[in-house]
Design a protein around this motif. Structure first.
Motif, PDB file in Angstrom:
ATOM      1  N   ALA A  80       5.012   0.992  16.092  1.00 28.39           N
ATOM      2  CA  ALA A  80       3.741   0.856  16.803  1.00 28.39           C
ATOM      3  C   ALA A  80       2.651   0.183  15.988  1.00 28.39           C
ATOM      4  N   GLN A  81       2.595   0.432  14.686  1.00 23.71           N
ATOM      5  CA  GLN A  81       1.503  -0.126  13.891  1.00 23.71           C
ATOM      6  C   GLN A  81       1.546  -1.651  13.854  1.00 23.71           C
ATOM      7  N   TYR A  82       2.720  -2.252  13.995  1.00 19.89           N
ATOM      8  CA  TYR A  82       2.823  -3.712  13.971  1.00 19.89           C
ATOM      9  C   TYR A  82       2.438  -4.342  15.308  1.00 19.89           C
ATOM     10  N   GLY A  83       2.433  -3.553  16.367  1.00 19.93           N
ATOM     11  CA  GLY A  83       2.043  -4.055  17.676  1.00 19.93           C
ATOM     12  C   GLY A  83       0.643  -3.642  18.079  1.00 19.93           C
ATOM     13  N   MET A 110       2.435   6.198   7.924  1.00 21.23           N
ATOM     14  CA  MET A 110       2.724   4.795   8.232  1.00 21.23           C
ATOM     15  C   MET A 110       1.852   4.384   9.419  1.00 21.23           C
ATOM     16  N   ARG A 111       0.543   4.410   9.204  1.00 20.45           N
ATOM     17  CA  ARG A 111      -0.395   4.062  10.261  1.00 20.45           C
ATOM     18  C   ARG A 111      -0.803   2.603  10.153  1.00 20.45           C
ATOM     19  N   THR A 112      -1.494   2.141  11.175  1.00 15.79           N
ATOM     20  CA  THR A 112      -1.911   0.742  11.253  1.00 15.79           C
ATOM     21  C   THR A 112      -2.717   0.304  10.034  1.00 15.79           C
ATOM     22  N   THR A 131       0.864  -1.173   0.000  1.00 16.27           N
ATOM     23  CA  THR A 131       0.000   0.000   0.000  1.00 16.27           C
ATOM     24  C   THR A 131       0.901   1.223   0.000  1.00 16.27           C
ATOM     25  N   ILE A 132       0.368   2.321  -0.487  1.00 17.54           N
ATOM     26  CA  ILE A 132       1.141   3.557  -0.565  1.00 17.54           C
ATOM     27  C   ILE A 132       0.331   4.680   0.076  1.00 17.54           C
ATOM     28  N   ALA A 133       0.987   5.459   0.925  1.00 13.21           N
ATOM     29  CA  ALA A 133       0.335   6.610   1.555  1.00 13.21           C
ATOM     30  C   ALA A 133       1.421   7.553   2.060  1.00 13.21           C
ATOM     31  N   ASP A 134       0.998   8.712   2.515  1.00 17.67           N
ATOM     32  CA  ASP A 134       1.957   9.673   3.054  1.00 17.67           C
ATOM     33  C   ASP A 134       2.097   9.523   4.570  1.00 17.67           C
ATOM     34  N   ALA A 146      -2.114  -2.981   7.670  1.00 15.07           N
ATOM     35  CA  ALA A 146      -3.206  -3.958   7.682  1.00 15.07           C
ATOM     36  C   ALA A 146      -3.718  -4.201   6.265  1.00 15.07           C
ATOM     37  N   ASP A 147      -3.844  -3.134   5.487  1.00 16.97           N
ATOM     38  CA  ASP A 147      -4.278  -3.290   4.092  1.00 16.97           C
ATOM     39  C   ASP A 147      -3.274  -4.115   3.288  1.00 16.97           C
ATOM     40  N   ALA A 148      -1.994  -3.891   3.526  1.00 17.33           N
ATOM     41  CA  ALA A 148      -0.962  -4.669   2.827  1.00 17.33           C
ATOM     42  C   ALA A 148      -1.041  -6.144   3.209  1.00 17.33           C
TER      43      ALA A 148
END
Length: 96
Positions: free
Chosen positions: A48-51, A18-20, A13-16, A24-26
């Protein structure tokens, strides 16, 4: 998401930010690409997003075991990531 067994990108996924939701979408895309992730290992860093509860619950729902990198110990033992790299173990890795 990188499938380290066959070295193919299976989710992204691509965005500006790096949120959860981004990771999650990836992971959902990787599950769709591979036809499921039951038994896969998601290896990531300490961000943090991985935890987060959302990502943890998603991994559990998809049958993915989470593995988080830790620095090498002072006694010289390799980190889990380095150990996997040395032994060419098949896993699903989060490329972050």
């Amino acid at each position: 998401m990188l499938d380290c067994f066959n070295r193919k990108v299976v989710g992204w996924t691509i965005a500006d930010h790096m949120r959860t939701g981004l990771v999650a979408d990836a992971l959902r895309m990787a599950a769709a690409t591979r036809g499921g992730l039951d038994g896969a290992v998601s290896h990531s860093d300490h961000r943090a997003q991985y935890g987060s509860r959302v990502f943890t619950d998603l991994c559990s729902g998809l049958g993915v075991t989470r593995s988080i990198t830790t620095p090498a110990a002072a006694n010289g033992h390799p980190s889990p990531n380095e150990y996997e790299r040395r032994h060419h173990t098949a896993k699903l890795t989060l490329a972050a």
